[in-house]
Design a protein around this motif. Structure first.
Motif, mmCIF file in Angstrom:
data_model
loop_
_atom_site.group_PDB
_atom_site.id
_atom_site.type_symbol
_atom_site.label_atom_id
_atom_site.label_comp_id
_atom_site.label_asym_id
_atom_site.label_seq_id
_atom_site.Cartn_x
_atom_site.Cartn_y
_atom_site.Cartn_z
ATOM 1 N N ASN D 14 0.716 -1.130 0.194
ATOM 2 C CA ASN D 14 -0.462 -0.355 -0.041
ATOM 3 C C ASN D 14 0.936 1.137 0.191
ATOM 4 O OD1 ASN D 14 -1.659 -2.106 0.686
ATOM 5 N ND2 ASN D 14 -2.818 -1.283 2.148
ATOM 6 N N PHE D 15 1.682 1.616 1.464
ATOM 7 C CA PHE D 15 2.922 2.354 1.174
ATOM 8 C C PHE D 15 3.647 2.520 0.119
ATOM 9 C CE2 PHE D 15 5.798 4.904 3.384
ATOM 10 C CZ PHE D 15 5.129 6.527 2.738
ATOM 11 N N LEU D 16 4.253 1.760 -0.707
ATOM 12 C CA LEU D 16 4.762 1.400 -1.275
ATOM 13 C C LEU D 16 4.342 2.387 -3.157
ATOM 14 C CD1 LEU D 16 7.501 1.118 -2.688
ATOM 15 C CD2 LEU D 16 6.819 -1.354 -3.309
ATOM 16 N N LYS D 17 2.970 2.017 -3.474
ATOM 17 C CA LYS D 17 2.605 2.014 -4.464
ATOM 18 C C LYS D 17 2.095 3.029 -3.822
ATOM 19 C CE LYS D 17 -0.167 -2.069 -5.820
ATOM 20 N NZ LYS D 17 -1.116 -2.787 -5.145
ATOM 21 N N GLU D 18 2.101 4.169 -2.770
ATOM 22 C CA GLU D 18 1.302 5.141 -2.573
ATOM 23 C C GLU D 18 2.682 5.803 -3.357
ATOM 24 O OE1 GLU D 18 0.523 5.994 1.393
ATOM 25 O OE2 GLU D 18 0.411 8.465 0.987
ATOM 26 N N ARG D 203 -2.746 15.345 -12.417
ATOM 27 C CA ARG D 203 -2.521 14.043 -12.616
ATOM 28 C C ARG D 203 -1.967 13.109 -11.668
ATOM 29 N NH1 ARG D 203 -1.098 12.527 -17.535
ATOM 30 N NH2 ARG D 203 -0.475 14.756 -19.177
ATOM 31 N N LYS D 204 -1.433 14.015 -9.778
ATOM 32 C CA LYS D 204 -1.446 13.217 -9.350
ATOM 33 C C LYS D 204 -2.400 12.531 -8.384
ATOM 34 C CE LYS D 204 2.988 13.658 -8.415
ATOM 35 N NZ LYS D 204 4.351 14.503 -8.304
ATOM 36 N N ALA D 205 -3.779 13.138 -8.846
ATOM 37 C CA ALA D 205 -5.169 12.626 -8.324
ATOM 38 C C ALA D 205 -5.607 10.994 -9.447
ATOM 39 C CB ALA D 205 -6.171 13.986 -8.230
ATOM 40 N N ALA D 206 -5.317 11.429 -9.837
ATOM 41 C CA ALA D 206 -6.030 10.543 -11.199
ATOM 42 C C ALA D 206 -5.391 9.102 -10.687
ATOM 43 C CB ALA D 206 -5.498 10.630 -12.303
ATOM 44 N N LYS D 207 -3.816 8.934 -10.931
ATOM 45 C CA LYS D 207 -3.110 7.658 -10.159
ATOM 46 C C LYS D 207 -3.544 7.577 -8.855
ATOM 47 C CE LYS D 207 1.832 8.763 -11.799
ATOM 48 N NZ LYS D 207 2.989 8.600 -11.469
ATOM 49 N N MET D 208 -3.582 8.220 -7.839
ATOM 50 C CA MET D 208 -4.307 7.633 -6.351
ATOM 51 C C MET D 208 -5.779 7.119 -6.504
ATOM 52 S SD MET D 208 -3.242 8.497 -4.062
ATOM 53 C CE MET D 208 -3.722 9.671 -2.144
ATOM 54 N N ALA D 209 -6.632 8.477 -8.188
ATOM 55 C CA ALA D 209 -7.980 7.269 -8.236
ATOM 56 C C ALA D 209 -7.886 5.715 -8.533
ATOM 57 C CB ALA D 209 -8.874 7.588 -8.582
ATOM 58 N N GLY D 210 -6.324 5.540 -9.066
ATOM 59 C CA GLY D 210 -5.812 3.754 -9.219
ATOM 60 C C GLY D 210 -6.411 4.595 -11.470
#
Lengths: 303, 427, 743, 210
Positions: D14-18, D203-210
């Motif tokens: 999880n954190f690694l992915k974050e 872009r970062k928000a989109a990544k967070m959303a997956g």
């Protein structure tokens, strides 16, 4: 040799009245002798430097550098960009590498640049002045102009970090770069090739924010120069120059040392060796005066 | 050893180290004719420059003695020394190989009596000892040298020194008119067993090899421990000849490193574990070894050996890739780094630092004549495109001696398969 | 042999002519050596010198050649007369190069040389030229035992070389362990993803190959005979027994995974969700046959998190589990983690290791796994606690210094247990088992060798089979029988295939040489073979017991039965024989005994002691030679005789020497014991055991125990040996001259 | 996050992915093989130890130690000397990751408030992007006065000799306080940066959303 022309990115610290203004003075005289024409990029902006990271984000930092590329392209298409400051050179080079290797980043950058009415079509080459000297002119050419060799002066070549890593000057080792020593030799002075602190970090921006950490390193850098019998230190980087020079008093207070060693730019040595006077070499800009160099600069030129 | 005429039923083996000798002998002892080509003046290769083997701590020259005896008694192997392959033409079962033979200036009359060596005064670097020492310009390459024949260093040819050597020889063995020549050898299959070279340690800049005299490589350390080496088997450090009792071993010097060699060289951990034994052997009192490592790769049956060294109180293991080496005022190399198990910073001075340098295939960067497929590290791959040119030993992978010999034996069979087909077709 | 004609040739080159009185040596050869033809030559090894000898052989009827020149290790090719008996007197490395060139040394140096001439003449006369073992067999068929990757590769490679193969597999299918894998570790760049095992391809090659005769569900009931003429009985499932004539054997019986039930602290056997690597392969194969999702065995739920525990039951210093590392498991766990990551990157995969071992290009595979998000954690797993459908893995995180680290709710735990070799009966084990008092299940023999020494090939200390030699990985202790693959040392698939190919060559070589009556390694090509005078045999069985290679059986009457093709020509039987009835054509109790007796023993007043050195030709003799090449001086009182192995030293030589008035005897042989360096495995050890009993003999002769000295020597002892010799010579002066002088 | 979920997240991705999604060059964290050459190469780590050197931070990320990493002062010790980058056998851009983790911790408000380098870093960026060029005097004064007026005067006095030296050498212009160097197209620069921030946020928000 024909005149060499470049787009010039002097950087914030080289501006008039700023901390490396003497660097600029000496570079200008040096380039005149060497027939190198530097044309300042109109309205250039700050590179963001490494220390801006907390607030900068990735894209804003690259956009900042890309603006300079765009301006250079607009006004001096096809010209290579030359920086004298290590941080400017590194910041611009990093942006160049990143944009070249990431299409997304490039597209995003273009989009942001539009806001200021600019565009990038070609990636410029980013050169440090030292690269220009070594690669485009060469030591033989540089040496030709020496008319007042700095005989008998022992100088520690302090390369520091950002002109050396991660990119560095072609053909040099990260751990033991020798180009400053060659330059010292070229101006007729005596180098210290085994000066072991030549690539130690001066502490960078921590000199401002956490001075005790930076000053511990500055102490090592200066102490080792003394140990090798150096009379002065020479460097290609404005932050290195400033940190190593202006905090010697503070280091003395902290560690009880008696440091008082001048820290010069390579360009200052060259100007004096090329027959320039103290003013042309920006010697008046030293916080710790380079008396020995001033004496030489006052001597008549051997022709 | 009589000379036989090479035909397309002959197997050509390139490289006279343990892999090449093994491939040649195994093929010859199975009844095949072999031409063995070695670029140095004597056979033996890299293993003959080792003091001891892991994990048995036996001496490589012991196996070399057996192999040389096999060779001396086997008329099927023709050995060419000072010889390098310069071209391969043809295809499976029918190759013509050009071999460039450098002059030795000494012919087969030589009895190895050593009179020429006594007559000559010029000293030249001794590559058998990785140039840590020098030998006379008329020399026997090493104590086990086969052919047991002297060599004149080319640098003295045309000087009075060469004439002195010639005059000293009572047997007409010195021939100063020898010239480099290129000969052609027919072969049905070729075994490429050119081995490895130690990675150029000077490229690993933070370790200061070349800048600091007391930073040496693991292969050089072997020579220091060897009785035939430049110090007569004493571990003396190069800067001042002082006994080096406190020795650091730095693993992955070049290996597992994308700035240098991407692969793991497999043998270096074991080599360093073995070399701690040299320190203990030479200095029963006060000997001390420190191994800086990322992972100790004492693979398979070698684990015992690792456990034995771990139990030795004179050996310290630190899980850390040393960041840099500096030199203190007494010439001691100082290792800087962080022990990643428990995050302990260290700046430790040693008498001597030994870099466990990685294995680079000798073929890397050299244009192998003819087509040979290799991977991105330069190791020869098993590829049908190679025809009947087979890799063997460390030219194919980072291998220990045992595995290199296995590989060479396998390569011998692959070559035999080809020449057997040729023989069948011609019968 | 009928008429022999001996000729002695004495070289004057390399300083021999200056340092020695060659005419006197010629006279010694004629007078004391009783050689009808003795000549000297200025440069014997050159074309002219060799031509002279060849001419004498061709035209003068010379049958036996004695060469007094350099060491037998030098100019071997020049002095190569395969049809004749040849002896070498080492005047160069053994005499002039180890003696000072001074006037006072001249006399003793000359005496030394003269003795070596006497010894050479005596030796050569006791020899005949070896003619090869006539008792050969000509089978060109290989038996391969085991139908896994290794066995299949051996069979295919042998067949490709033109030899027929009998392949015996105990199960009903080919493939072995590799056949139970979902995929294997990649063997070609870019080393990014698991690859097809290649088993199906190999199996189809076997089935299509008319040169390979396949027995499935079959075992070896009995193996009789020797290389070139093994007779092997193969028992099949139906109960029928087939007999095959076999030239050489490759045993490729592979391994069994270490039993995870022995690891209850790691959850082994305690939960369906704790599996070993083989278990995970089965889950992966099952998943691949369905939707590709690897599921939790307990309830069939998809695995969301998996923990790999490396070195489970391996690298164990306590002796409880396996002491070794199985070499492949790090790469195997990486591969298995990729099974999950390639199917679904969201599955958490953690590999807990203490040293990650991915040699060679395995480093690229390791990197690929990291790229895919496999988490690598350096730590020691203390406990795996299964509860319900998940497990908690408790471990010491060595990097973060957290002794109480744990991973909770792991759906699956994979234990990387090691490889236990299927090496059959440990023929040396019974004594050990009795000591431990443990009741071990008796292992089932694989080869059922009908050998006096036991039914299988001997094991090394960890249960793997030979070889113990670094330079010679295929030197088993049973001639003509080679082992390959993980039965020999832990290995992965590419290594096993390489090993299989090498073993195929060795087996082919063995049967070819057996047919020609020649020895196998390390005396490869040797045509001499043991001959026994049965009429003198007392049936003491020492030769049959001591033969390191299991070459000697017993016949029904209890006499030794020599299987010459199994013999490696070390001479251990000859050394063992108390009645001295075993000999080789060119190496016998007589060839050495005659040399010992040929030495001129000065009287006790001369202050010239005599020391006999029996030096192993493999290490000690070369070391002495190199001492000579380095001009390291040692005593002029020694007389050195090379022996094939300390194992071949018959104690009669020592008693003969002492009786003859020698003041001391030095035996120099290779290291024995666990880390033996003896090229004949047990030879030097057996020699030493015999020697340890010599004290009794010394006592009966009323001699001091210092008279015999045993030295463990390595080939590098070029300085140590001269030191030891000189020290011993000085010690003997203190002991005083032998009382047997002059008798 | 409750204590229980924190335990469950240990050694999970999880954190690694974050970090991979939110941190510049964060996708390199997983490539570390824990050799420690970065930690040993860091000059400030040797002068005055980092609490967690880079390689340890990477392991902590992989072990899911989110709070410890983001609130750490360690990455703020980076001097951007690039020693770690050039020596890393895995060619991991460690300097950038250090900056990136610091930036992320700062962005989400986890970074230690009193960390001097964090303060200076923010100050620097604001200073240089304000007019397009750095105003060195304002930058220094801003730093000295970060802890209030009194402390600022003290800090200033402590640095007085340095400042006087620079002024005498013509390398610090007191008049910078009243303007100083700047770009002409400040408006364009601001607009450009605003756009860049916006793109990056999306872009970062989109990544967070997956």
């Amino acid at each position: 040799m024909a005149t060499k022309e470049y787009a010039f990115y002097p950087g914030c610290s080289s501006q008039k009245g700023a901390s490396a203004s003497n660097y600029l003075t000496s570079v200008e005289s040096m380039c005149k002798t060497l027939d190198v024409k530097l044309t300042e990029i109109p309205d250039w902006n700050c590179c963001g430097a490494s220390i801006g990271y907390a607030e900068a984000g990735e894209l804003p930092r690259h956009v900042l550098n890309a603006r300079n590329f765009a301006l250079s392209e607009q006004h001096m298409p096809g010209k290579e960009i030359v920086a004298t400051c290590a941080a400017c050179w590194l910041g611009a080079r990093e942006t160049r590498e990143r944009l070249t290797h990431s299409e997304t980043l490039m597209a995003d950058t273009r989009e942001a640049l539009k806001e200021s009415g600019l565009e990038i079509n070609e990636m410029p080459n980013i050169r440090h002045m030292v690269e220009v000297l070594i690669e485009d002119l060469g030591f033989d050419e540089m040496k030709k102009h020496v008319v007042r060799p700095l005989e008998g002066v022992k100088i520690a070549g302090y390369v520091g970090c950002q002109t050396n890593r991660p990119f560095g000057v072609d053909g040099e080792s990260f751990e033991n770069p020798l180009y400053l020593d060659k330059m010292v030799e070229m101006v007729g002075a005596e180098p210290i090739p085994d000066y072991e602190q030549k690539v130690t970090c001066c502490g960078g921006a921590l000199a401002f924010s956490e001075p005790e950490k930076a000053q511990a390193q500055i102490k090592d850098i200066v102490e080792s120069a003394y140990d090798h019998g150096a009379e002065m230190i020479v460097t290609p980087c404005p932050l290195c120059q400033a940190n190593v020079e202006i905090y010697q008093g503070q280091v003395n207070k902290r560690y009880g040392t008696k440091f008082d060693i001048p820290v010069m730019y390579y360009s200052q040595l060259m100007v004096v060796a090329y027959g320039g006077d103290a003013k042309a070499a920006g010697l008046n800009g030293q916080v710790i005066k380079a008396r020995r160099l001033e004496e030489i600069a006052a001597k008549p030129v051997k022709r | 050893m009589t000379e036989h005429v090479a035909t397309n039923e002959t197997i050509l083996v390139v490289g006279g180290g343990i892999s090449g000798m093994t491939a040649a002998l195994e093929a010859a002892e199975t009844g095949k004719n072999v031409v063995l080509v070695e670029k140095n003046p004597a056979l033996g290769g890299r293993t003959s420059q080792l003091y001891r083997y892991f994990p048995k701590l036996c001496h490589p020259t012991c196996g070399l003695e057996i192999n040389l005896r096999r060779l001396k008694g086997n008329p099927r192997v023709r050995v060419l020394t000072l010889a390098e392959v310069s071209g391969i033409e043809g295809s499976t079962g029918n190759y013509t190989v050009s071999v460039k033979v450098k002059p030795r200036y000494v012919n087969e009359n030589c009895t190895a009596c050593g009179e020429c060596e006594r007559a000559v005064e010029t000293m030249v670097d001794d590559p058998f000892n990785y140039n840590l020492g020098q030998h006379k310009a008329a020399f026997l390459p090493n104590a086990m040298a086969y052919p047991q024949r002297f060599v004149l260093d080319p640098s003295i040819i045309g000087t009075p020194e060469a004439d002195k050597a010639k005059a000293a020889c009572k047997y007409g063995a010195i021939d100063l008119d020898m010239k480099e020549e290129t000969i052609e050898v027919k072969a049905g299959a070729v075994i490429w067993a050119t081995g490895w070279q130690p990675y150029d340690a000077a490229k690993i800049q933070p370790y200061g090899y070349g800048r600091f005299k007391n930073v040496i490589t693991s292969v050089e350390f072997e020579r220091l421990a060897d009785i035939h080496g430049p110090t007569g088997g004493k571990i003396l450090r190069p800067s001042d000849g002082k006994e080096a009792k406190n020795v650091a071993f730095i693993q992955c010097a070049g290996s597992r490193d994308e700035n240098h060699l991407r692969h793991c060289s497999r043998i270096c951990c074991m080599a360093s574990l073995k070399q701690t034994h040299y320190v203990r052997e030479k200095f029963p009192e006060g000997g001390k070894s420190t191994i800086y490592y990322i992972d100790i790769r004492a693979i398979d049956r070698f684990e015992d050996f690792y456990q034995k060294v771990q139990a030795d109180p004179t050996v310290t293991f630190i899980k850390s890739k040393v960041a840099k080496i500096t030199e203190d005022e007494s010439g001691n190399p100082v290792c800087w780094g962080v022990d990643t198990e428990g995050y302990k910073r260290y700046t430790t001075a040693h008498d001597l630092v030994v870099l466990a340098v990685g294995m680079e295939p000798s073929v890397k960067g050299i244009n192998i004549p003819g087509h040979i497929a290799s991977d991105s590290s330069g190791f020869i791959e098993a590829d049908p495109a190679n025809g009947a040119v087979f890799g063997a030993g460390c030219a194919t992978n980072a291998l220990d001696v045992n595995r290199a010999v296995q590989s060479a034996t396998a390569a011998a069979l692959r070559a035999i398969q080809v020449v057997n087909k040729v023989a069948k077709a011609e019968a | 042999m009928a008429d022999i004609k001996v000729a002695a040739y004495i070289c004057k080159g390399c300083g021999l002519g200056e340092r020695l009185d060659a005419d006197a040596l010629v006279k010694v050869a004629q007078k004391d050596g009783k050689v009808p033809m003795a000549k000297s030559h200025d440069f014997l090894c050159n074309a002219d010198g060799v031509a002279m000898i060849k001419n004498d052989i061709a035209n003068e009827g010379v049958t036996h050649v004695m060469i007094g020149a350099c060491s037998r290790r030098a100019k071997t090719e020049a002095f190569h007369f395969p049809e004749n008996a040849v002896a070498r007197a080492n005047l160069r490395e053994g005499v002039v190069w180890i003696r000072p060139d001074t006037d006072e040394a001249r006399e003793t140096t000359q005496e030394m040389a003269e003795d070596y001439i006497r010894m050479g003449c005596a030796e050569v006369k006791a020899m005949t030229a070896p003619e090869g073992n006539p008792n050969t067999g000509g089978s060109k068929t290989l038996l391969v035992v085991g139908g896994g990757i290794t066995g299949m590769t051996t069979a295919i490679e042998a067949s490709k070389t033109g030899y027929s193969v009998v392949l015996v597999e105990k199960s009903g299918v080919l493939g072995g362990w590799a056949g139970k894998l979902y995929k294997r570790v990649p063997v070609h760049e870019p080393y990014k993803s698991p690859a097809d095992t290649g088993v199906a391809d190999l199996a189809s090659q076997i089935l299509a190959d008319g040169n390979i005769k396949l027995y499935l569900n079959a075992t070896i009931a009995k193996t009789d005979g020797s290389p070139g003429k093994f007779v092997v009985s193969i028992a099949t499932e139906s109960g029928a027994t087939h007999t095959e004539d076999i030239g050489a054997i490759v045993q490729a019986t592979g391994f069994t995974p270490y039993d995870m039930n022995k690891l209850p602290e790691l959850g082994g056997g305690k939960s369906a969700n704790v599996v070993d690597q083989a278990g995970l392969e089965a889950l992966a194969i099952d998943a691949a046959s369905k939707d590709g999702v690897i599921r939790r065995p307990s309830d069939g739920q998809p695995v969301k998190s998996v923990v790999f525990v490396q070195c489970a039951g391996q690298r164990d210093p306590t002796g409880k589990h396996l002491s070794f590392c199985s070499g492949h498991c790090c790469n195997t766990s990486i591969k298995q983690a990729m099974y999950f990551k390639d199917a679904n990157p969201d599955v958490d995969t953690t590999i807990i290791y203490s040293d990650l071992r991915t040699p060679g290009n395995g480093e690229d595979f390791y990197r690929s796994a990291q790229e895919k998000g496999v988490i690598f954690t350096k730590g020691n797993v203390a406990e795996v606690v299964p509860t319900g459908n998940t497990s908690t893995v408790k471990f010491n995180d060595l990097i973060l210094g957290d002794a109480d680290a744990s991973i909770v709710d792991a759906d699956l735990v994979v234990l990387a247990t090691g490889q236990v070799p299927n090496s059959g009966v440990n023929i040396e084990a019974p004594a050990v088992a009795a000591e431990a008092g443990a009741v071990e299940v008796k292992p089932i023999s694989i080869l059922n060798l009908n050998y006096r020494q036991g039914p299988d090939v001997p094991h090394l200390k960890q249960g793997f089979t030979d070889s113990h030699f670094i330079c010679f990985p295929y030197e088993t202790r049973r001639t003509g029988i080679y082992t390959a693959g993980p039965v020999r040392r832990p290995m992965d698939i590419p290594q096993a295939r390489e090993d299989a190919t090498g073993a195929a060559l060795k087996a082919i070589q063995a049967l070819e040489n057996a047919e020609l009556g020649r020895a196998a390694h390390p005396r490869s090509g040797d045509l001499s073979f043991p001959k026994v005078r049965l009429e003198g045999c007392t049936q003491c069985k020492r030769c049959t017991v001591e033969c390191p290679f299991g070459a000697i059986d017993e016949d029904v009457k209890g006499f030794p039965l020599f299987n010459e093709s199994r013999c490696r020509r070390c001479g251990t039987c000859m050394g063992a024989c108390p009645v001295r009835v075993i000999s080789f054509e060119n190496y016998s109790v007589n060839t050495v005994g005659a040399q010992i007796k040929a030495v001129d023993i000065p009287d006790e007043f001369s202050e010239k002691p005599r020391i006999l050195i029996l030096a192993c030709e493999n290490d000690a003799y070369p070391a002495l030679d190199m001492a000579g090449m380095n001009r390291i001086e040692y005593s002029a009182y020694v007389r050195t005789i090379p022996v094939r192995c300390l194992g071949s030293v018959n104690t009669i030589w020592i008693t003969d020497a002492l009786n003859a008035g020698y003041d001391g005897v030095m035996m120099m042989g290779c290291k024995s014991g666990d880390e033996y360096q003896c090229h004949f495995v047990k030879g030097s050890e057996l020699g030493r055991v015999r020697l340890s009993k010599i004290d009794d003999t010394l006592k009966t002769l009323n001699l001091e125990s210092e008279r015999v000295r045993d030295l463990e020597v390595a080939i590098t002892d070029i300085q140590r040996l001269p030191e030891m010799i000189n020290k011993y010579a000085a010690e003997l002066v203190a002991v005083g001259p032998s009382p047997f002088k002059g008798f | 996050m409750s204590a229980n979920t924190a335990v469950a997240d240990k050694y999970r991705n999880n954190f690694l992915k974050e970090i991979e999604e939110q941190v510049e060059m964060g996708d390199w964290v997983k490539m570390c093989m824990q050799c420690g050459v970065c930690s040993g190469s860091c000059p400030t780590n040797f002068q005055s130890a980092w609490e967690h050197p880079p390689q340890e931070l990477f392991m902590m990320i992989r072990a899911g130690k989110r709070e410890e990493v983001l609130t750490s002062t360690s990455m703020w010790n980076c001097t951007s000397c690039y020693n770690c980058i050039v020596r890393c056998p895995r060619k991991i851009p460690i300097t950038h990751i250090m900056h990136g983790i610091a930036e992320y911790a700062h962005r989400i408000g986890k970074a230690p408030k009193m960390q001097a380098t964090r303060f200076f870093s923010v100050l620097f960026w604001k200073n240089c992007t304000n007019t397009g060029r750095v105003n060195e005097l304002k930058l220094s004064l801003g730093l000295y006065f970060k802890d209030g007026f009194v402390q600022g005067v003290k800090n200033g006095l402590a640095m007085q000799s340095v400042a006087i030296g620079l002024i005498k050498a013509g390398r610090l212009n007191p008049l910078e306080l009243f303007g100083g160097h700047k770009c002409k197209d400040q408006k364009g620069i601001q607009a450009m940066l605003a756009k860049a921030y916006e793109i990056e946020r999306v872009r970062k928000a989109a990544k967070m959303a997956g």
